[in-house]
Write a protein that holds these residues in place. Structure first.
Motif, mmCIF file in Angstrom:
data_model
loop_
_atom_site.group_PDB
_atom_site.id
_atom_site.type_symbol
_atom_site.label_atom_id
_atom_site.label_comp_id
_atom_site.label_asym_id
_atom_site.label_seq_id
_atom_site.Cartn_x
_atom_site.Cartn_y
_atom_site.Cartn_z
ATOM 1 N N VAL A 5 -1.185 -0.992 -4.312
ATOM 2 C CA VAL A 5 -0.038 -0.736 -5.402
ATOM 3 C C VAL A 5 0.921 -1.867 -5.953
ATOM 4 O O VAL A 5 1.000 -1.957 -7.230
ATOM 5 N N LEU B 89 0.753 -1.255 0.066
ATOM 6 C CA LEU B 89 -0.031 0.125 -0.020
ATOM 7 C C LEU B 89 0.761 1.205 0.027
ATOM 8 O O LEU B 89 1.851 1.118 0.454
ATOM 9 N N PRO B 90 0.390 2.333 -0.665
ATOM 10 C CA PRO B 90 1.088 3.811 -0.535
ATOM 11 C C PRO B 90 1.449 4.146 0.673
ATOM 12 O O PRO B 90 0.609 4.190 1.890
ATOM 13 N N GLY B 91 2.911 4.063 1.143
ATOM 14 C CA GLY B 91 3.364 4.832 2.415
ATOM 15 C C GLY B 91 2.699 4.257 3.360
ATOM 16 O O GLY B 91 2.698 4.359 4.684
ATOM 17 N N ARG B 92 2.538 3.077 3.506
ATOM 18 C CA ARG B 92 2.242 2.121 4.605
ATOM 19 C C ARG B 92 2.904 0.694 4.702
ATOM 20 O O ARG B 92 3.516 0.249 3.770
ATOM 21 N N HIS C 63 -9.715 7.881 0.037
ATOM 22 C CA HIS C 63 -8.387 7.845 0.826
ATOM 23 C C HIS C 63 -8.276 6.724 1.846
ATOM 24 O O HIS C 63 -7.314 6.717 2.481
ATOM 25 N N HIS D 200 -7.080 3.551 3.162
ATOM 26 C CA HIS D 200 -6.368 2.169 2.912
ATOM 27 C C HIS D 200 -6.715 0.911 3.222
ATOM 28 O O HIS D 200 -6.598 0.022 2.531
ATOM 29 N N ALA E 77 -5.123 8.187 4.126
ATOM 30 C CA ALA E 77 -4.006 8.916 3.714
ATOM 31 C C ALA E 77 -3.586 10.071 4.844
ATOM 32 O O ALA E 77 -2.227 10.602 4.641
#
Length: 171
Positions: free
Chosen positions: A91, A56-59, A164, A166, A131
């Motif tokens: 992602v 996942l983005p930024g996680r 937003h 996740h 997010a």
């Protein structure tokens, strides 16, 4: 053996080799065309019961056993906890098979918002990662593009855009 017999045998062998080469090329093209129609969602649906790691983005990755999945979301078991992940938040995926599973008509239409509405009806406390970070509370209602979350009775309600979100986990 006469020369004409040798020439005919040689030509026959060449024709057979060309025919086999054309068949292999055609089979490869068909396999490539079929692979071009397979979606990422098809592949993770084929892994129900298996372990996947969702990037996942930024996680941190969400790693668990796939309990259910469709084009809109995946439900994973992380030990005793459950993680509902919208497909648009994914992602990358580790652990996929090359093959794809067939989607049922009902499962394909069961949206992420519909899954959240079921969670809201249960009254379960959830951990929502979005997010902006994350928060824990109960989902009060789910709209077309957002959900309302209350941390504790008496606390303010926060409307969170579904675009937003996740991960939604059992607390």
């Amino acid at each position: 053996m006469a020369w004409e017999d040798l020439l005919l045998a040689d030509l026959s062998g060449e024709l057979e080799a060309e025919r086999r080469a054309e068949q292999l090329l055609e089979a490869g093209e068909l396999a490539e065309a079929e692979a071009a129609t397979v979606t990422l969602e098809d592949r993770w649906r084929a892994r129900i019961g298996a372990e996947l790691a969702l990037v996942l983005p930024g996680r941190d990755d969400v790693v668990g056993t796939v309990l259910d999945a469709n084009a809109h979301w995946l439900l994973l078991a992380e030990g005793e906890r459950r993680a509902l992940v919208p497909s648009r938040a994914v992602v990358g995926v580790r652990g996929l098979a090359r093959s794809a599973g067939a989607a049922g008509v009902v499962a394909a239409r069961y949206s992420f918002a519909a899954a959240l509405r079921r969670i809201a009806r249960s009254g379960a406390v959830v951990r929502l990662d979005d997010a902006a970070g994350g928060r824990t509370g109960r989902i009060l209602r789910v709209g077309a593009d957002h959900l309302d979350l209350r941390a504790d009775p008496g606390d303010h309600v926060v409307a969170v855009a579904l675009a937003h979100v996740h991960v939604v986990r059992t607390a």
